[in-house]
Structure formats: C-alpha cells, structure tokens
Design a protein around this motif. Structure first.
Motif, PDB file in Angstrom:
ATOM      1  N   UNK A   1      -7.829  -3.922   4.597  1.00 59.97           N
ATOM      2  CA  UNK A   1      -9.159  -4.178   5.141  1.00 59.97           C
ATOM      3  C   UNK A   1      -9.692  -2.922   5.825  1.00 59.97           C
ATOM      4  N   UNK A   2     -10.965  -2.608   5.575  1.00 58.64           N
ATOM      5  CA  UNK A   2     -11.496  -1.327   6.021  1.00 58.64           C
ATOM      6  C   UNK A   2     -10.797  -0.224   5.252  1.00 58.64           C
ATOM      7  N   UNK A   3     -10.651  -0.457   3.952  1.00 59.58           N
ATOM      8  CA  UNK A   3      -9.755   0.360   3.125  1.00 59.58           C
ATOM      9  C   UNK A   3     -10.224   1.792   2.960  1.00 59.58           C
ATOM     10  N   UNK A   4     -11.520   2.051   3.124  1.00 59.66           N
ATOM     11  CA  UNK A   4     -12.005   3.402   2.902  1.00 59.66           C
ATOM     12  C   UNK A   4     -11.749   3.839   1.472  1.00 59.66           C
ATOM     13  N   UNK A   5     -11.043   4.956   1.311  1.00 61.69           N
ATOM     14  CA  UNK A   5     -10.733   5.462  -0.027  1.00 61.69           C
ATOM     15  C   UNK A   5      -9.450   4.864  -0.591  1.00 61.69           C
ATOM     16  N   UNK A   6      -8.802   3.962   0.169  1.00 61.50           N
ATOM     17  CA  UNK A   6      -7.695   3.191  -0.378  1.00 61.50           C
ATOM     18  C   UNK A   6      -6.301   3.729  -0.155  1.00 61.50           C
ATOM     19  N   UNK A   7      -6.109   4.560   0.847  1.00 58.37           N
ATOM     20  CA  UNK A   7      -4.779   5.144   1.091  1.00 58.37           C
ATOM     21  C   UNK A   7      -3.708   4.076   1.301  1.00 58.37           C
ATOM     22  N   UNK A   8      -3.996   3.088   2.156  1.00 55.74           N
ATOM     23  CA  UNK A   8      -2.994   2.054   2.428  1.00 55.74           C
ATOM     24  C   UNK A   8      -2.767   1.177   1.200  1.00 55.74           C
ATOM     25  N   UNK A   9      -3.831   0.862   0.485  1.00 54.61           N
ATOM     26  CA  UNK A   9      -3.677   0.056  -0.725  1.00 54.61           C
ATOM     27  C   UNK A   9      -2.785   0.763  -1.736  1.00 54.61           C
ATOM     28  N   UNK A  10      -2.975   2.062  -1.898  1.00 55.25           N
ATOM     29  CA  UNK A  10      -2.139   2.821  -2.842  1.00 55.25           C
ATOM     30  C   UNK A  10      -0.698   2.909  -2.356  1.00 55.25           C
TER      31      UNK A  10
ATOM     32  N   UNK B   1       0.838  -0.300  -3.308  1.00 58.03           N
ATOM     33  CA  UNK B   1       1.038  -0.278  -4.760  1.00 58.03           C
ATOM     34  C   UNK B   1       2.281   0.543  -5.138  1.00 58.03           C
ATOM     35  N   UNK B   2       2.522   1.640  -4.434  1.00 61.12           N
ATOM     36  CA  UNK B   2       3.657   2.499  -4.779  1.00 61.12           C
ATOM     37  C   UNK B   2       4.999   1.820  -4.516  1.00 61.12           C
ATOM     38  N   UNK B   3       5.025   0.865  -3.584  1.00 63.51           N
ATOM     39  CA  UNK B   3       6.278   0.189  -3.256  1.00 63.51           C
ATOM     40  C   UNK B   3       6.428  -1.139  -3.988  1.00 63.51           C
ATOM     41  N   UNK B   4       5.307  -1.773  -4.335  1.00 64.65           N
ATOM     42  CA  UNK B   4       5.343  -3.091  -4.987  1.00 64.65           C
ATOM     43  C   UNK B   4       4.336  -3.110  -6.130  1.00 64.65           C
ATOM     44  N   UNK B   5       4.693  -2.546  -7.279  1.00 65.38           N
ATOM     45  CA  UNK B   5       3.736  -2.427  -8.389  1.00 65.38           C
ATOM     46  C   UNK B   5       3.285  -3.758  -8.975  1.00 65.38           C
ATOM     47  N   UNK B   6       4.009  -4.835  -8.681  1.00 66.66           N
ATOM     48  CA  UNK B   6       3.637  -6.144  -9.212  1.00 66.66           C
ATOM     49  C   UNK B   6       2.907  -7.018  -8.192  1.00 66.66           C
TER      50      UNK B   6
ATOM     51  N   UNK C   1     -11.742   5.423  -5.845  1.00 70.84           N
ATOM     52  CA  UNK C   1     -11.507   5.040  -7.237  1.00 70.84           C
ATOM     53  C   UNK C   1     -11.652   6.240  -8.168  1.00 70.84           C
ATOM     54  N   UNK C   2     -12.635   7.097  -7.897  1.00 71.79           N
ATOM     55  CA  UNK C   2     -12.937   8.203  -8.801  1.00 71.79           C
ATOM     56  C   UNK C   2     -12.019   9.405  -8.639  1.00 71.79           C
ATOM     57  N   UNK C   3     -11.439   9.577  -7.450  1.00 74.08           N
ATOM     58  CA  UNK C   3     -10.701  10.808  -7.168  1.00 74.08           C
ATOM     59  C   UNK C   3      -9.219  10.602  -6.899  1.00 74.08           C
ATOM     60  N   UNK C   4      -8.750   9.376  -6.926  1.00 74.20           N
ATOM     61  CA  UNK C   4      -7.334   9.097  -6.713  1.00 74.20           C
ATOM     62  C   UNK C   4      -6.849   8.134  -7.789  1.00 74.20           C
ATOM     63  N   UNK C   5      -5.560   8.152  -8.016  1.00 74.96           N
ATOM     64  CA  UNK C   5      -4.972   7.199  -8.950  1.00 74.96           C
ATOM     65  C   UNK C   5      -4.902   5.848  -8.255  1.00 74.96           C
ATOM     66  N   UNK C   6      -5.832   4.974  -8.605  1.00 76.13           N
ATOM     67  CA  UNK C   6      -5.977   3.704  -7.897  1.00 76.13           C
ATOM     68  C   UNK C   6      -5.893   2.510  -8.846  1.00 76.13           C
ATOM     69  N   UNK C   7      -5.118   2.623  -9.900  1.00 78.95           N
ATOM     70  CA  UNK C   7      -4.992   1.513 -10.836  1.00 78.95           C
ATOM     71  C   UNK C   7      -4.272   0.336 -10.175  1.00 78.95           C
ATOM     72  N   UNK C   8      -4.624  -0.865 -10.618  1.00 77.18           N
ATOM     73  CA  UNK C   8      -3.967  -2.053 -10.091  1.00 77.18           C
ATOM     74  C   UNK C   8      -4.472  -2.495  -8.748  1.00 77.18           C
TER      75      UNK C   8
END
Length: 235
Positions: free
Chosen positions: A60-69, A72-77, A94-101
């Motif tokens: 929440x308040x993810x900004x560019x998504x650092x915490x979300x990524x 994702x790196x620890x729990x890909x599913x 989304x445009x400048x980082x690998x943010x799939x999933x």
C-alpha cells in the motif's frame, strides 16, 4: 525553514501532485538520501512479513513498487497487489523495473477499493507520514486484512535529541533539499520530506494509534539514529 505542509483538507491532492512530479527521480533520490540503505530496510519489512506462496499480499502506497517486487522475489507464486494514489509513480515502476506478476491499482489508502478480510499481509513504505488521516488509513488496512494477518509499515520518524541531533537537522533541512534540487529540479518536494518527518507522530504515538485502532501484538523498531522506524501489528 518556511512551513510548506498543506492543510489537512489539501494534503491528499498536494501529495498526489508532488509525487507525480518527482516520479522519475524518486528511486534514485531514495538511494542517495539513505546511502542505499532503503533497500536493506525493505528487505527487513518483507522478512518480518514472512510471505508464503499462494497467499495474497498488498503493498500500500507502493510508489514504484519496491516492496511489491521484494515480496515477488521471495514468493513467486503469491498474489501481489501494488496500490498507490499516484498513477505516475506506478507507471514509472512498471516501465522501468522488472515488475511482472504484480497487479497495479490506483487507490486511496483511506478508502480502499477491496473487500474485507482478503489479504494475508499488508506492507507499506513511507505511506503513513503522507496521509491526511492516519487513523482512517490504519482502520482500512485492518478491515481488508484476514484475522491474525500482519500489517507492517516503514517510515521516517521524528528524531529524539541525541549527540547526533544537530547533524541530523542539518542533513534534513539543508542537504536533502539541495540534493533534491540538483537531481530532480524540485527543491520544494524535498523540503516537504524533512518538514513532514519532523511533524510526523512519534514512533510511540503511532504504536498507540495502532492499538487504539484494534491491532494486537503491536511493536516497532527504530534505527538510523532514530530517524526511521518499522511498526507491525496483527488484526
């Protein structure tokens, strides 16, 4: 330093527009201001969360998504939703980082567009200091959490007096705005950061607000000479 904090009524619009302006510079300024330590702090948040595959988590308040990524790196599913008030910040992530999933949602932290009792954990980085109503934000996060799920937030906190206090104030009031102007061209935005830090609730006060909102097992840890804190609590 001249006060620049907006009124309670105007803060939502002010914050959204400000972060929209500095979105392309946000990540690099975080690295510069924290000497790269913000990445370590985010890992600490995710370690406390202890995410599990096939569960659902909200940044929440993810900004560019650092915490979300980081989740994702620890729990890909895992199912990961990144929500923020500022579309420009999420688009840059989304445009400048690998943010799939990662699912991206424009949302106001004080009125979340999610059903109750659906998330297995919520994290935030530098959110609480920027919302007009902390209690409403805490209540909304508790509403969408499942029972016994954890909320963890990382944010700046007003430094207490110590031998380092004068140096911290010089850094906050003078160095950060100067670097912010050189890097982003927006000194105003980087005057907001130190002022909002100084006027933010103390770590003890935020912990008490969490308890009053209904969280249990509340705790926090301060670090970086008392200028940063991680808080946690369960529904």
């Amino acid at each position: 330093m001249t006060g620049i904090l907006p009124s309670h009524e105007d803060k939502r619009t002010y914050v959204r527009q400000m972060f929209g302006r500095i979105a392309p510079y946000y990540d690099v300024m975080n690295r510069i201001m924290t000497f790269g330590l913000d990445q370590i702090w985010r890992k600490k948040v995710v370690n406390l969360l202890h995410p599990v595959n096939y569960k659902q988590y909200l940044d929440l308040g993810a900004g560019t998504g650092d915490l979300a990524r980081e989740i994702r790196s620890t729990t890909p599913q895992a199912t990961i939703i990144a929500a923020d008030l500022t579309m420009e910040m999420m688009k840059y992530g989304k445009d400048h980082h690998k943010s799939t999933g990662i699912q991206w949602v424009v949302a106001d932290a004080q009125a979340l567009p999610f059903s109750s009792d659906i998330f297995d954990g919520i994290v935030s980085g530098y959110l609480i200091r920027n919302v007009p109503d902390i209690d409403a934000t805490l209540s909304e996060q508790r509403r969408v959490l499942k029972d016994q799920a954890m909320m963890i937030c990382l944010d700046t906190t007003p430094p207490g007096y110590s031998i380092f206090y004068p140096f911290i104030m010089i850094y906050l009031k003078w160095i950060i705005p100067l670097v912010g102007k050189l890097v982003s061209g927006d000194a105003h935005a980087y005057r907001y950061l130190p002022e909002s830090t100084q006027k933010h609730v103390t770590a003890n006060s935020l912990a008490e607000q969490m308890r009053q909102t209904g969280y249990h097992s509340v705790g926090f840890e301060k670090f970086q000479f008392g200028t940063m804190a991680v808080h946690w609590g369960k529904k």
